[in-house]
Scaffold this motif. Sequence first.
Motif, short mmCIF file in Angstrom:
data_model
loop_
_atom_site.label_atom_id
_atom_site.label_comp_id
_atom_site.label_asym_id
_atom_site.label_seq_id
_atom_site.Cartn_x
_atom_site.Cartn_y
_atom_site.Cartn_z
N LEU A 174 -47.06 0.53 -15.93
CA LEU A 174 -48.05 1.48 -16.42
C LEU A 174 -49.05 0.66 -17.21
O LEU A 174 -48.70 0.03 -18.22
N LEU A 175 -50.29 0.61 -16.75
CA LEU A 175 -51.33 -0.27 -17.28
C LEU A 175 -52.47 0.55 -17.86
O LEU A 175 -53.07 1.37 -17.15
N ALA A 176 -52.77 0.35 -19.13
CA ALA A 176 -53.96 0.93 -19.75
C ALA A 176 -54.97 -0.20 -19.91
O ALA A 176 -54.69 -1.19 -20.57
N SER A 177 -56.11 -0.05 -19.25
CA SER A 177 -57.10 -1.11 -19.27
C SER A 177 -58.46 -0.57 -18.86
O SER A 177 -58.54 0.41 -18.11
N HIS A 178 -59.50 -1.24 -19.33
CA HIS A 178 -60.84 -0.88 -18.88
C HIS A 178 -61.12 -1.47 -17.50
O HIS A 178 -62.07 -1.07 -16.84
N PHE A 179 -60.28 -2.43 -17.06
CA PHE A 179 -60.47 -3.11 -15.78
C PHE A 179 -59.17 -3.12 -15.00
O PHE A 179 -58.09 -3.23 -15.58
N ALA A 180 -59.24 -3.08 -13.69
CA ALA A 180 -58.04 -3.07 -12.84
C ALA A 180 -57.40 -4.45 -12.75
O ALA A 180 -56.29 -4.58 -12.27
N LEU A 181 -58.09 -5.48 -13.19
CA LEU A 181 -57.58 -6.86 -13.24
C LEU A 181 -57.29 -7.46 -11.87
O LEU A 181 -56.65 -8.49 -11.78
N GLY A 182 -57.72 -6.83 -10.79
CA GLY A 182 -57.49 -7.37 -9.45
C GLY A 182 -56.07 -7.17 -8.96
O GLY A 182 -55.61 -7.90 -8.08
N ILE A 183 -55.36 -6.22 -9.53
CA ILE A 183 -53.98 -5.94 -9.11
C ILE A 183 -54.04 -5.10 -7.83
O ILE A 183 -54.65 -4.03 -7.82
#
Length: 195
Positions: A174-183
């Motif tokens: 579960l990722l909270a981020s402003h960017f998807a990080l290329g996942i």
Amino acid sequence: MSAALLRLERVACIRGDRLLFEGLSLTLARGEALWLRGPNGAGKSSLIRLAAGLLHPAAGTVERRERCALIDEAAALDGELALRRALDFWARIDTVDGDAVDRAVAAMALAPLAEVPVAMLSTGQRKRAAMARVIASGAPIWLLDEPANGMDAAAAARLVAAIAQHRARGGALLLASHFALGIPDLTELDMGASA
């Protein structure tokens, strides 16, 4: 549904006197990753904290079927200890061996910093150290709140590689981020839609 590692059913969250979200349901199974996106104040971090059990929902239920590991704004590593000793402390709590710590340190390229006190690490190095703690924990559920903040491109690539390995082994994210990080294969939940 029995394969779900994490399930939130019709959850509501109130912080102060403000309703951040309500009626929110989600399920995370082995190998799955969900990206919580949206503007500041939308409730991304609060949802991560609900999933971790650090906040209680105003309504609804949170069910974790496995252990979870969390990254948030605090590294949760003793600043007075050398990095390796700080990671070893958590390894004892998580009941994992030194090999797990070694693998995590290698995954985040932290070996040259093993004897440096945590307080002396840069912001990006502290984020890498926090990620090493998560990796070493062996927890099936990773709850990552802005894990790449302060990381350079090389460190962010190591983060993405660690996430890929975790998912390949049946872990959930579960990722909270402003960017998807290329996942790759990342399901999205727009928290801004309810803010």
